[in-house]
Motif scaffolding. Structure first.
Motif, PDB file in Angstrom:
ATOM      1  N   CYS A 228      34.282  38.449 110.309  1.00 53.10           N
ATOM      2  CA  CYS A 228      35.448  37.722 109.814  1.00 53.10           C
ATOM      3  C   CYS A 228      35.052  36.951 108.556  1.00 53.10           C
TER       4      CYS A 228
ATOM      5  N   CYS B 100      40.971  38.811 113.713  1.00 52.83           N
ATOM      6  CA  CYS B 100      39.907  38.045 114.345  1.00 52.83           C
ATOM      7  C   CYS B 100      40.432  37.368 115.607  1.00 52.83           C
TER       8      CYS B 100
ATOM      9  N   GLU C 181      32.904  35.154 112.474  1.00 45.04           N
ATOM     10  CA  GLU C 181      32.777  35.747 113.808  1.00 45.04           C
ATOM     11  C   GLU C 181      32.479  37.241 113.667  1.00 45.04           C
TER      12      GLU C 181
ATOM     13  N   GLU D  55      39.122  34.922 117.105  1.00 45.21           N
ATOM     14  CA  GLU D  55      38.815  33.487 117.062  1.00 45.21           C
ATOM     15  C   GLU D  55      39.790  32.712 116.191  1.00 45.21           C
ATOM     16  N   CYS D  56      39.992  33.166 114.938  1.00 46.33           N
ATOM     17  CA  CYS D  56      40.817  32.393 113.993  1.00 46.33           C
ATOM     18  C   CYS D  56      42.078  33.132 113.556  1.00 46.33           C
ATOM     19  N   HIS D  57      42.267  34.362 114.019  1.00 43.34           N
ATOM     20  CA  HIS D  57      43.449  35.187 113.735  1.00 43.34           C
ATOM     21  C   HIS D  57      43.553  35.631 112.279  1.00 43.34           C
ATOM     22  N   SER D  58      42.464  35.591 111.564  1.00 48.29           N
ATOM     23  CA  SER D  58      42.430  36.057 110.185  1.00 48.29           C
ATOM     24  C   SER D  58      42.486  37.580 110.142  1.00 48.29           C
TER      25      SER D  58
ATOM     26  N   ASP E   6      36.705  34.565 107.250  1.00 51.18           N
ATOM     27  CA  ASP E   6      37.129  33.169 107.319  1.00 51.18           C
ATOM     28  C   ASP E   6      36.290  32.324 108.270  1.00 51.18           C
ATOM     29  N   CYS E   7      35.905  32.860 109.431  1.00 50.82           N
ATOM     30  CA  CYS E   7      35.140  32.045 110.397  1.00 50.82           C
ATOM     31  C   CYS E   7      33.759  32.613 110.706  1.00 50.82           C
TER      32      CYS E   7
END
Length: 150
Positions: free
Chosen positions: A45, A59, A50, A61-64, A47-48
């Protein structure tokens, strides 16, 4: 008659190709990196950070929706495994090992474990993952004991 049938079955088994993975827009990079560069790449990911495998569009975790492939070291440990006896599909032989390898970066990947006797397999054993050509069109990751121990 049974000898001819046995010979025919043996020939068919030796010529059988491994089942083909379903390749799509989310996972094509995984197979391309194995085939073109001999590298194991995992979806990361943007953005985070992951790592996720198998690859998915978003993702967890952060839905990116933003991601990029990240090359792994190839080092890991045996997280879990199963010894396959049934059903056996050519070209596989009874007793092959399917492993869940936890890469040192944290992602877990399912692959064959080779180069070790079934009785010597231990959860937590250090492994090295390499890209191996299965046939003219297919390259897959395969785990072996680290340091070449058999």
């Amino acid at each position: 008659m049974s000898e001819t049938l046995t010979e025919t079955q043996a020939t068919a088994k030796s010529q059988a190709l491994r089942p083909r993975p379903a390749i799509n827009l989310d996972n094509a990079f995984f197979f391309e990196s194995l085939n073109e560069r001999g590298e194991l790449s995992i979806q990361n990911c943007d953005d985070c950070n992951e790592l996720r495998h198998p690859p998915v569009p978003m993702c967890p975790e952060c839905h990116s929706l933003h991601w990029s492939p990240k090359t792994m070291s190839g080092r890991g440990i045996l997280h879990s495994y199963v010894v396959m006896y049934h059903p056996i599909v050519p070209p596989f032989e009874p007793g092959y090992i399917v492993a869940v390898v936890e890469l040192e970066e944290g992602a877990r990947v399912v692959m064959n474990l080779e180069g070790v006797a079934r009785e010597d397999v231990q959860i937590g054993m250090p492994l090295h993952v390499t890209a191996e050509r299965m046939d003219a069109d297919l390259v897959l990751p395969v785990a072996r004991p680290a340091g070449g121990a058999a």
